[in-house]
Write an enzyme that holds these catalytic residues in place. Structure first.
Site, PDB file in Angstrom:
ATOM      1  N   THR A 167     -10.280   2.269   0.657  1.00 22.89           N
ATOM      2  CA  THR A 167      -9.847   2.632  -0.537  1.00 22.89           C
ATOM      3  C   THR A 167      -8.502   2.416  -0.552  1.00 22.89           C
ATOM      4  OG1 THR A 167     -11.572   4.288  -0.454  1.00 22.89           O
ATOM      5  CG2 THR A 167     -10.118   4.442  -2.130  1.00 22.89           C
ATOM      6  N   ASP A 168      -7.758   2.460   0.322  1.00 29.90           N
ATOM      7  CA  ASP A 168      -6.378   2.298   0.381  1.00 29.90           C
ATOM      8  C   ASP A 168      -6.022   0.680   0.469  1.00 29.90           C
ATOM      9  OD1 ASP A 168      -4.498   4.432   0.519  1.00 29.90           O
ATOM     10  OD2 ASP A 168      -5.086   4.918   2.595  1.00 29.90           O
TER      11      ASP A 168
END
Length: 398
Positions: A167-168
């Site tokens: 997600t990062d």
């Protein structure tokens, strides 16, 4: 020339999403100035073990091709330095919670007055608007909120996070794409040289990656379930274990491949079995087919099965650990393992550059910087004399 030569980026990010975005830009030629807190720097400088010497392996992995400048942005003199930097910059990337930069008088509206052409990218967990805008966020939280963990893990088992902070990293990749799109617009005839504000949410970025899983939900109204290493709509398309206990993947994505697969594993009778004639039949009889194949694959080692399947052009491959990956001849040929010099560590290993431009390749030019390593160089370029720089260091401005 690298493709982003001449682009100046002010990188106010820390942890992973923002630094990954700025590293992508730096790899392909942008001059990235990483602005960090005096005495502490990016949080990830302390994330470990493992450390290489005194440097965090985590920090080293996502901060190459940058120069480090320390600025205490709560200090008015530091804010003035930032404004001078921004006056001829092309891009600002920051990943503070919403309003932090505005409270420093360094938000987009402030920057636009100094430099109307600035592209200002803000990365946050939930975005600059909405009921969750002020919530703190880390990757694992976002993997859960976005639904990613609900489809990751074994059938009937607990939700699992993906093994890297996707997600990062995904938000960082979306941010780099957004910056490039905004620069293209700014430099086009219709852009009139004007920059813009980019509001990039980790939640939005991950939901955009849901693609076909979201499509299944839209089609059925039912939330997709965890299937471990299997595929929801293709069978067999998953990991299996060989007789030696090693795992390998098989991907049968068409009826033509199914016929080849049956030949490759020496089970041609399966091709004519009405339970498995089409992919739809195989999905409906998934459990019995997979159980049969699991038993069959115990008869030989994983590498032998991979060789047999590749010999009939069926997609198959080992499930490697990272030691296997970085010793793989294809990975080495593609230069996805590189070394670069470092001022205190001698040399360090880095992942390579995934985009291979024919005319404007990127390069590993600058090592991940020491904290404040380029303070004097950058401030001298702005016109500050050495004596004033020494005074700023003493007073905590830098």
């Amino acid at each position: 020339m690298r493709p982003l030569e001449g682009i100046k980026v002010l990188d106010l990010t820390r942890a992973l999403a923002g630094p990954f975005c700025a590293t992508m830009l730096g790899d392909y030629g942008a001059d990235v100035i990483k602005i960090e807190r005096p005495g502490a720097g990016d949080d990830t400088r302390g994330w470990g073990p493992p450390f290489i010497g005194e440097e965090s392996a985590y920090f080293l992995s996502v901060n190459r091709n940058k120069r480090s400048l320390t600025l205490n942005l709560r200090d008015e003199q530091a804010q003035q330095i930032f404004l001078k930097l921004a006056a001829d910059a092309d891009v600002i990337v920051e990943n503070f919670t919403p309003d932090v930069m505005t409270n420093f008088n360094l938000g987009y509206e402030d920057m636009k007055k100094v430099n109307p052409g600035i592209v200002y990218c803000s990365i946050s967990g939930f975005g600059a608007s909405g009921p969750y805008r002020d919530r703190p966020a880390y990757d694992q939280i976002m993997q859960g909120v976005s639904g990613l963990m609900s489809i990751t893990g074994d059938l009937g088992g607990d939700p699992q996070k993906v093994g890297i902070a996707v997600t990062d990293i995904g938000a960082g990749m979306w941010a780099a794409f957004a910056v490039m799109a905004a620069l293209f617009h700014r430099n086009s005839p219709s852009g009139n040289g004007e920059g813009q504000y980019i509001d990039l949410s980790m939640l939005d970025a991950q939901i955009a990656w849901m693609t076909y899983q979201a499509g299944y939900y839209f089609a059925t109204g039912d939330a997709p379930q965890r299937l471990g290493a299997a595929h929801p709509t293709l069978v067999p398309y998953q990991g299996f274990k060989g007789g030696d206990g090693k795992f390998f993947n098989v991907a049968v994505g068409s009826e033509r491949l199914w016929e080849r697969f049956c030949r490759g594993i020496d089970r041609t009778e399966l091709k004519d079995d009405p339970d498995y004639a089409t992919n739809g039949d195989r999905v409906n009889h998934r459990s019995q087919l997979v159980q049969m194949l699991e038993e069959h694959f115990r008869s030989k080692d994983a590498d032998d099965w991979v060789a047999d399947l590749q010999a009939v052009s069926v997609p198959a491959g080992p499930i490697n650990d990272l030691k296997d990956v970085f010793n793989d001849p294809q990975v080495q040929h593609r230069e996805m393992l590189l070394e670069m010099p470092h001022p205190t560590l001698g040399s360090i290993q880095q992942t390579g550059l995934p985009i291979k431009f024919s005319a404007t390749p990127g390069e590993l030019e600058k090592h991940p910087p020491l904290l404040g390593e380029h303070n004097r160089q950058i401030l001298n370029d702005l016109g500050y004399p050495d004596a004033e720089i020494d005074q700023m260091a003493t007073s905590g401005v830098i």
